[in-house]
Scaffold this active site. Structure first.
Site, PDB file in Angstrom:
ATOM      1  CB  SER A 126      -0.662   0.097   1.415  1.00 50.83           C
ATOM      2  OG  SER A 126      -1.897   1.244   1.202  1.00 50.83           O
ATOM      3  CD  GLU A 161      -5.542  -3.751  -4.989  1.00 50.30           C
ATOM      4  OE1 GLU A 161      -5.186  -2.250  -3.872  1.00 50.30           O
ATOM      5  OE2 GLU A 161      -4.474  -4.423  -4.942  1.00 50.30           O
ATOM      6  CG  HIS A 188      -5.937  -2.009  -0.689  1.00 52.64           C
ATOM      7  ND1 HIS A 188      -4.562  -1.708  -1.697  1.00 52.64           N
ATOM      8  CD2 HIS A 188      -5.233  -1.743   0.662  1.00 52.64           C
ATOM      9  CE1 HIS A 188      -3.579  -1.255  -1.139  1.00 52.64           C
ATOM     10  NE2 HIS A 188      -3.599  -0.589   0.399  1.00 52.64           N
TER      11      HIS A 188
END
Length: 300
Positions: free
Chosen positions: A144, A238, A268
């Site tokens: 991320s 995502e 995600h």
């Protein structure tokens, strides 16, 4: 069975308390509570440490003779998360590539805006090199926001003349803080956890007065030439899907060896759910085979 796993995970993630607030302090509390509720595998060992001036957590896997080092950057939109909370996922990579982990506790926004996180990342990488670890034995990785930070760290290390690691591995990277990827809108609602509204306040917190399109903030706009081979993974469900796709396109255009690996029907950082999602473990296996090949190549 996998379709049932994906559905069950989707239902669970839609019930996550993380989607109930954008207050950074509450997000930190909820995320720490959520992650701490899952016990670490008994073969993982964590030790608080320092890498130069940067606080870290060193993670080892019992029974794994570490020949390599994984320098890891956690996610959390630059505002929450920690080195220790990322230990389980980082450890899953480490056990597959015969590595120990150095998970970096970079400074968080809004208390510490850009370039604090990047400065910490590059300082940690430079200190790892200074400790005597050969660059050919290092993989830089993250998920991320930590994935975007990992790429920015590689670009900054290149620009400062530091020798680069064997490879980079990023999962669901947040690599465009302008939020201009089409999937930010087309995947809203399909993504069970994230939406544009969750990112907007975190961009302001991290970027401050800087341009969100700056190279070291949004590395999809950077010159990536000269970077080591990259492995980029994301899920098709995502909102950050296009960040991964465009990052891979940028790397390819700059003659970087890159593997883009998109798994359908998953959210995600789906690799974090490897224990309950077949695709998560399979993705970690695929990435680790590629990373191990690059580590072997670096030693040849």
């Amino acid at each position: 069975m996998s379709s049932e796993q994906r559905h069950a995970l989707d239902v669970t993630l839609r019930q996550s308390p993380l989607g109930t607030t954008t207050d950074v302090h509450e997000l930190r509390r909820l995320f720490a509570q959520l992650m701490s509720s899952q016990p670490l595998p008994p073969d993982l060992r964590m030790t608080a440490a320092m890498l130069g001036t940067v606080p870290t957590v060193e993670i080892s896997v019992a029974g794994v003779a570490p020949r390599h080092r994984l320098l890891y950057f956690h996610g959390g939109v630059y505002a929450f998360g920690s080195a220790s909370l990322a230990a389980e996922l980082a450890g899953q990579i480490a056990r597959r590539i015969d590595a120990s982990v150095i998970s970096v506790d970079y400074r968080l926004a809004p208390e510490h805006r850009f370039p604090a996180a990047l400065d910490d990342a590059v300082a940690a990488y430079g200190a790892l090199l200074a400790s005597g670890v050969a660059p050919r034995d290092i993989v830089v990785a993250g998920e991320s926001a930590g994935g975007g930070l990992a790429i920015a760290c590689l670009v900054a290390a290149r620009d400062r003349g530091l020798p680069l690691p064997a490879a980079g591995f990023v999962m669901s990277p947040w690599a465009d803080l302008t939020l201009s990827g089409a999937s930010m809108d087309t995947k809203e609602g399909i993504d069970p956890q994230l939406a544009r509204a969750a990112f907007v306040p975190r961009v302001a917190d991290y970027v401050g007065d800087h341009d969100p399109a700056a190279d070291f903030i949004s590395p999809i706009f950077a010159d990536l030439s000269g970077l080591p081979p990259l492995v980029i993974q994301a899920g098709s469900h995502e909102v950050l899907l296009d960040d991964a796709v465009r990052l891979a396109q940028r790397a390819a255009a700059d003659d970087v060896a890159v593997t883009l690996d998109i798994t359908s029907g998953v959210p995600h950082v789906f690799q974090a759910y490897h224990a309950v999602l077949t695709e998560g473990a399979a993705a970690l296996d695929r990435a680790s085979r590629l990373l191990s090949a690059e580590l072997r190549e670096g030693r040849s």
